[in-house]
Design a protein around this motif. Structure first.
Motif, PDB file in Angstrom:
ATOM      1  N   PRO A  82       0.871  -1.261   0.052  1.00 42.02           N
ATOM      2  CA  PRO A  82      -0.051   0.193  -0.194  1.00 42.02           C
ATOM      3  C   PRO A  82       0.851   1.238   0.115  1.00 42.02           C
ATOM      4  N   ARG A  83       0.321   2.325  -0.521  1.00 37.65           N
ATOM      5  CA  ARG A  83       0.898   3.616  -0.408  1.00 37.65           C
ATOM      6  C   ARG A  83       0.483   4.309   0.997  1.00 37.65           C
ATOM      7  N   LEU A  84       1.261   3.920   2.023  1.00 41.57           N
ATOM      8  CA  LEU A  84       1.117   4.463   3.421  1.00 41.57           C
ATOM      9  C   LEU A  84       1.509   6.051   3.347  1.00 41.57           C
ATOM     10  N   THR A  85       1.149   6.798   3.926  1.00 41.65           N
ATOM     11  CA  THR A  85       1.855   8.219   4.147  1.00 41.65           C
ATOM     12  C   THR A  85       1.662   8.404   5.605  1.00 41.65           C
ATOM     13  N   MET A  86       1.985   9.502   6.074  1.00 40.10           N
ATOM     14  CA  MET A  86       2.059   9.803   7.578  1.00 40.10           C
ATOM     15  C   MET A  86       0.783  10.727   7.797  1.00 40.10           C
ATOM     16  N   ALA A  87      -0.058  10.409   8.781  1.00 38.22           N
ATOM     17  CA  ALA A  87      -1.138  11.181   9.275  1.00 38.22           C
ATOM     18  C   ALA A  87      -0.904  12.525   9.411  1.00 38.22           C
ATOM     19  N   GLU A  88      -1.876  13.539   9.240  1.00 39.38           N
ATOM     20  CA  GLU A  88      -1.373  15.110   9.613  1.00 39.38           C
ATOM     21  C   GLU A  88      -2.855  15.320  10.418  1.00 39.38           C
ATOM     22  N   PRO A  89      -2.596  16.152  11.452  1.00 44.89           N
ATOM     23  CA  PRO A  89      -1.271  16.525  11.964  1.00 44.89           C
ATOM     24  C   PRO A  89      -0.397  15.592  12.613  1.00 44.89           C
ATOM     25  N   TRP A  90       0.740  15.478  12.366  1.00 46.89           N
ATOM     26  CA  TRP A  90       1.718  14.285  13.083  1.00 46.89           C
ATOM     27  C   TRP A  90       1.591  14.294  14.355  1.00 46.89           C
ATOM     28  N   LEU A  91       1.605  13.023  14.967  1.00 49.81           N
ATOM     29  CA  LEU A  91       1.554  13.015  16.505  1.00 49.81           C
ATOM     30  C   LEU A  91       0.451  13.807  17.187  1.00 49.81           C
ATOM     31  N   ALA A  92      -0.462  13.881  16.447  1.00 41.81           N
ATOM     32  CA  ALA A  92      -1.578  14.674  16.996  1.00 41.81           C
ATOM     33  C   ALA A  92      -2.288  14.186  18.412  1.00 41.81           C
ATOM     34  N   ASP A  93      -2.328  12.762  18.529  1.00 40.98           N
ATOM     35  CA  ASP A  93      -2.446  12.117  19.772  1.00 40.98           C
ATOM     36  C   ASP A  93      -1.648  11.334  20.542  1.00 40.98           C
ATOM     37  N   GLY A  94      -0.394  11.943  20.127  1.00 40.98           N
ATOM     38  CA  GLY A  94       0.758  11.076  20.653  1.00 40.98           C
ATOM     39  C   GLY A  94       1.257   9.830  20.071  1.00 40.98           C
ATOM     40  N   ALA A  95       0.573   9.426  19.145  1.00 39.28           N
ATOM     41  CA  ALA A  95       1.077   8.196  18.509  1.00 39.28           C
ATOM     42  C   ALA A  95       1.504   8.463  16.910  1.00 39.28           C
ATOM     43  N   THR A 103      -4.540   1.234   8.105  1.00 37.41           N
ATOM     44  CA  THR A 103      -3.904   2.152   8.908  1.00 37.41           C
ATOM     45  C   THR A 103      -3.149   1.461   9.772  1.00 37.41           C
ATOM     46  N   LEU A 104      -1.760   1.997   9.900  1.00 37.06           N
ATOM     47  CA  LEU A 104      -0.757   1.354  11.014  1.00 37.06           C
ATOM     48  C   LEU A 104      -0.364   2.309  12.020  1.00 37.06           C
ATOM     49  N   THR A 105      -0.679   2.008  13.117  1.00 32.83           N
ATOM     50  CA  THR A 105      -0.580   2.853  14.496  1.00 32.83           C
ATOM     51  C   THR A 105       0.562   2.551  15.377  1.00 32.83           C
ATOM     52  N   LEU A 106       1.696   3.379  15.621  1.00 38.93           N
ATOM     53  CA  LEU A 106       2.694   2.676  16.339  1.00 38.93           C
ATOM     54  C   LEU A 106       2.924   3.660  17.707  1.00 38.93           C
ATOM     55  N   GLU A 107       2.684   2.937  18.927  1.00 40.73           N
ATOM     56  CA  GLU A 107       2.895   3.678  20.062  1.00 40.73           C
ATOM     57  C   GLU A 107       3.853   3.108  20.880  1.00 40.73           C
ATOM     58  N   ALA A 108       4.713   4.216  21.287  1.00 38.66           N
ATOM     59  CA  ALA A 108       5.964   3.917  22.036  1.00 38.66           C
ATOM     60  C   ALA A 108       5.620   3.170  23.460  1.00 38.66           C
ATOM     61  N   GLY A 109       6.565   2.376  24.001  1.00 35.73           N
ATOM     62  CA  GLY A 109       6.433   1.642  24.970  1.00 35.73           C
ATOM     63  C   GLY A 109       6.962   0.163  24.960  1.00 35.73           C
ATOM     64  N   PRO A 110       6.885  -0.430  26.092  1.00 33.87           N
ATOM     65  CA  PRO A 110       7.614  -1.873  26.273  1.00 33.87           C
ATOM     66  C   PRO A 110       6.698  -3.002  25.902  1.00 33.87           C
ATOM     67  N   CYS A 111       6.724  -3.043  24.516  1.00 34.96           N
ATOM     68  CA  CYS A 111       6.000  -4.268  24.222  1.00 34.96           C
ATOM     69  C   CYS A 111       6.802  -5.609  23.919  1.00 34.96           C
ATOM     70  N   ALA A 112       6.164  -6.876  24.094  1.00 36.64           N
ATOM     71  CA  ALA A 112       7.092  -7.913  24.239  1.00 36.64           C
ATOM     72  C   ALA A 112       6.139  -8.935  23.250  1.00 36.64           C
TER      73      ALA A 112
END
Length: 284
Positions: free
Chosen positions: A91-104, A118-127
């Motif tokens: 797919p042609r994925l692009t960055m959502a705007e505004p960037w990091l609007a909700d911290g993700a 849609t791909l969502t990446l959230e920082a944190g200790p994942c395993a």
């Protein structure tokens, strides 16, 4: 070619630099084979380790994003999704705007036969099993949802890639600073973590107190030791890229930063990553 971080495109967008607008391209199909599910989950290796990007993976899916410099000076994002089907998705994925609007971090696109992606990446200790990552990953492909973890790839992975490994040291240092000789600088502005790294059996957490300098906290065998960092000491590789603000998620307009929320496995906020939005480095 200068290193392009995963957030370079976002910072350029914030600064209004049209030359940094992200585009996408394919061409990674030969790097992947269908997912082989099994009890022994082994993380995928990046197909082009010289480039920065992300690998997201979990039960039933694997995704790779690579950020590369385009001939026109912009940024290309190569994206491949493997759900175990016969055909890989590009797919042609692009960055959502505004960037990091909700911290993700959020990336969006569409494929005619699959619908919205849609791909969502959230920082944190994942395993996943015994493998630890620096981000939680959620992937939506049409009406199907996948959950997993993600990690940074490339030659210059940020120190926060292993934020979960350093959280106990950070918390121990914060607790000690409230009762140690360092307590007298607590009123000089919010302390922030500018770097954490390993030194043998120890973990070093570098704190920065605006107006009162830098302090290294050495954490080993549940004991804490402090050292003042001279102003003459140069910044270490990766220092301040980004800052980690423990315990809270700042408002979006606080300072000249983009804030990325850091959460735990239960969705509770652990703090925020502060990315400098005023120090955009041109690509080239």
């Amino acid at each position: 070619m200068r290193f392009i971080s995963a957030l370079a495109g976002a910072l350029c967008l914030l600064a209004g630099l049209s030359a940094c607008a992200p585009t996408t391209s394919g061409g990674l199909q030969s790097a992947f084979s269908p997912i082989q599910p099994g009890p022994d989950f082994s993380p995928r290796q990046p197909s082009r380790p010289e480039l920065s990007g992300y690998i997201a993976e979990g039960p039933g899916f694997m995704l790779e994003m690579l950020f590369d410099e385009a001939p026109d000076g912009g940024v290309e994002i190569d994206t491949i999704i493997d759900t175990g089907a016969a055909a890989l998705l590009t797919p042609r994925l692009t960055m959502a705007e505004p960037w990091l609007a909700d911290g993700a971090q959020r990336y969006e696109g569409r494929l005619d036969r699959h619908g919205e992606i849609t791909l969502t990446l959230e920082a944190g200790p994942c395993a996943i099993s015994d493998t630890r990552y620096g981000l939680f990953a959620s992937l939506q492909v049409g009406g199907r949802a996948y959950e997993g973890c993600a990690r940074e790839t490339g030659p210059h992975v940020r120190w926060t890639h292993e934020i979960g490994e350093f959280l106990p040291a950070i918390e121990a240092c914060r607790a000690d600073s409230a009762v140690s000789a360092l307590a007298h600088v607590r009123g000089a502005g919010e302390r922030r973590v500018s770097l954490a790294y390993r030194d043998g059996d120890s973990q070093i957490v570098r704190f920065e107190y605006p107006g009162n300098g830098r302090f290294d906290c050495t954490y080993a065998h549940e004991a804490v030791r402090w050292r003042a960092v001279s102003d003459l000491e140069p910044a270490l590789p990766g220092e301040r890229d980004p800052y980690f603000l423990p315990g809270r998620m700042p408002a979006g307009n606080e300072g000249c930063y983009l804030y990325e929320r850091v959460r735990d496995a239960h969705g509770e906020t652990l703090g925020a990553l502060a990315h400098d939005a005023c120090a955009v480095t041109p690509v080239g």
